[in-house]
Design an enzyme around this catalytic site. Structure first.
Site, short mmCIF file in Angstrom:
data_model
loop_
_atom_site.label_atom_id
_atom_site.label_comp_id
_atom_site.label_asym_id
_atom_site.label_seq_id
_atom_site.Cartn_x
_atom_site.Cartn_y
_atom_site.Cartn_z
N SER A 128 -4.24 -34.70 -80.30
CA SER A 128 -3.57 -34.17 -79.11
C SER A 128 -2.43 -35.08 -78.68
CB SER A 128 -4.61 -34.10 -77.98
OG SER A 128 -3.98 -33.91 -76.74
N TYR A 153 -12.09 -38.02 -72.78
CA TYR A 153 -11.63 -36.99 -73.72
C TYR A 153 -10.49 -37.53 -74.58
CZ TYR A 153 -8.44 -33.38 -75.29
OH TYR A 153 -7.56 -32.65 -76.06
N LYS A 157 -10.03 -38.64 -78.85
CA LYS A 157 -8.97 -38.25 -79.81
C LYS A 157 -8.41 -39.50 -80.49
CE LYS A 157 -9.08 -33.80 -79.22
NZ LYS A 157 -9.75 -33.00 -80.26
#
Ligand code: UD1
Length: 343
Positions: A128, A153, A157
């Site tokens: 992302s 989160y 990644k």
């Protein structure tokens, strides 16, 4: 193009996974979809079948369950896996960090371990633009330094990228590509698959389409005092079908053994910064609607602006975003109407 090869898609019943399944099948690949349906519906797989006319293999499997995953590797012959299966809500990850580390990292490590154990070479990972944080220079290239993650989160990644990098370096047969998505939006033109968040949407476009459908009272625009042309945040909104096609280009590159290094990274965006208000007014004008909205406080954790330099994907993958924003926003509304039975 490598036809008749099979790709395993973890999280293939999800938003990006289901669109990618369609584009892979259109390009001549077979797909095996696994998904635990924790944040997706099996109807998405039916949508993939309807759109492509193919009887897609689908198994309900949690990629955190190594025994079940090993069974999938024993049962199906594939060279490549695309790993989508992950939790993705920034706010939820702040409240439940362990749940995020546990799910997103264990599932990914299981995938990599199985690839190594079964000598399957190609891993494509959904990363992302969140890894760039608040970048000093815009647009961001793949060389732009990553910033410390501001949420668990985002950290999953970054850590998963590092795991993939290290494993590609250490294990002879393992190759990896990380695609850093900017803001995926829209839906398939058939309106048979699209984004279906559970509960109140966190992301802008599902909130807009649900407001248009009358499910939400009004849209809150989070901040209009940023140092941007109209004061609202700038993002790079990438059509989900274009994004799906980037996966096909990356899988082609891996299966045709065209990689220059064992681990590669690509930004997947349009290269165009769009403001929240621009997105809203474009949605209104292409769909002939007016939406109630108010200016609200900034949302904590939002960066003022981020958009992609896509030259590397354009030149090396031979991929470019093509669908105009207007069409993407029409498709987003067509999908919402279909889901809600609005004429
Ligand atoms: C977020 C995640 C990103 C993730 C992406 C998935 C961060 C910081 N962000 O991106 O990692 O990949 O979702 O699509 O990790 N907005 C409103 N009102 C709303 C909702 C959003 O004004 O009701 C604004 C936001 O302030 C932002 C823009 O719309 O400026 C886009 O927001 P959103 O769709 O949530 O995506 P990001 O936060 O950019």
């Amino acid at each position: 193009m490598s036809s008749n090869k099979t790709v395993l898609i973890s999280g293939g019943a999800g938003y990006i996974g289901s669109h990618t399944a369609v584009e892979l099948i259109n390009a001549g690949y077979n797909v095996v979809i696994i998904d635990n349906l924790s944040n997706s519906e099996k109807e998405a797989v039916d949508g993939v079948r309807k759109i492509t006319g193919k009887d897609v293999v689908f198994e309900i499997v949690d990629t955190c369950d190594k025994t079940a995953l090993r069974q999938i590797f024993k049962s199906y012959d594939f060279d490549s896996v695309i790993h989508f299966a992950a939790y993705k809500a920034v706010g939820e990850s702040m409240a439940e960090p362990l749940m995020y580390y546990q799910n997103n990292l264990v599932s990914f490590m299981n995938i990599v371990e199985m690839m190594k154990e079964f000598n399957r070479p190609n891993i494509l990972f959904s990363s992302s633009a969140t890894v760039y944080g608040e970048a000093e220079n815009l647009p961001v290239t793949e060389q732009t330094p990553r910033q410390p993650a501001t949420s668990p989160y985002g950290n999953t990644k970054q850590i998963a990228e590092d795991i993939l990098h290290d494993c590609c370096r250490a294990y002879e047969g393992v190759h990896g590509i990380a695609l850093r998505y900017f803001n995926p939006i829209g839906a398939h033109p058939s309106a048979l698959i699209g984004e279906l968040p559970r509960g109140v949407p966190n992301n802008l476009v599902p909130f807009i389409t649900q407001t248009a459908a009358g499910i939400r009272k009004e849209l809150s625009v989070f901040g209009n005092d940023y140092d941007t042309p109209d004061g609202t945040c700038l993002r790079d909104y990438i059509d989900v079908v274009d994004l799906a096609k980037a996966h096909v280009a990356a899988v082609n590159r891996m299966t045709d053994c065209k990689m220059d290094a064992k681990y590669e990274i690509f930004n997947i965006g349009t290269g165009n910064p769009i403001s929240v208000l621009e997105l809203l007014t474009t949605f209104e004008s292409v769909n002939n609607l007016k939406l109630p909205y108010k200016i609200a406080a900034r949302r904590s954790g939002d960066v003022p602006a981020v958009w992609a330099d896509t030259s590397r994907a354009n030149e090396v993958l031979g991929w470019k975003a093509e669908r105009p924003l207007r069409e993407t926003l029409q498709a987003a509304w067509a999908w919402e109407k279909n889901v809600r039975n609005i004429k």
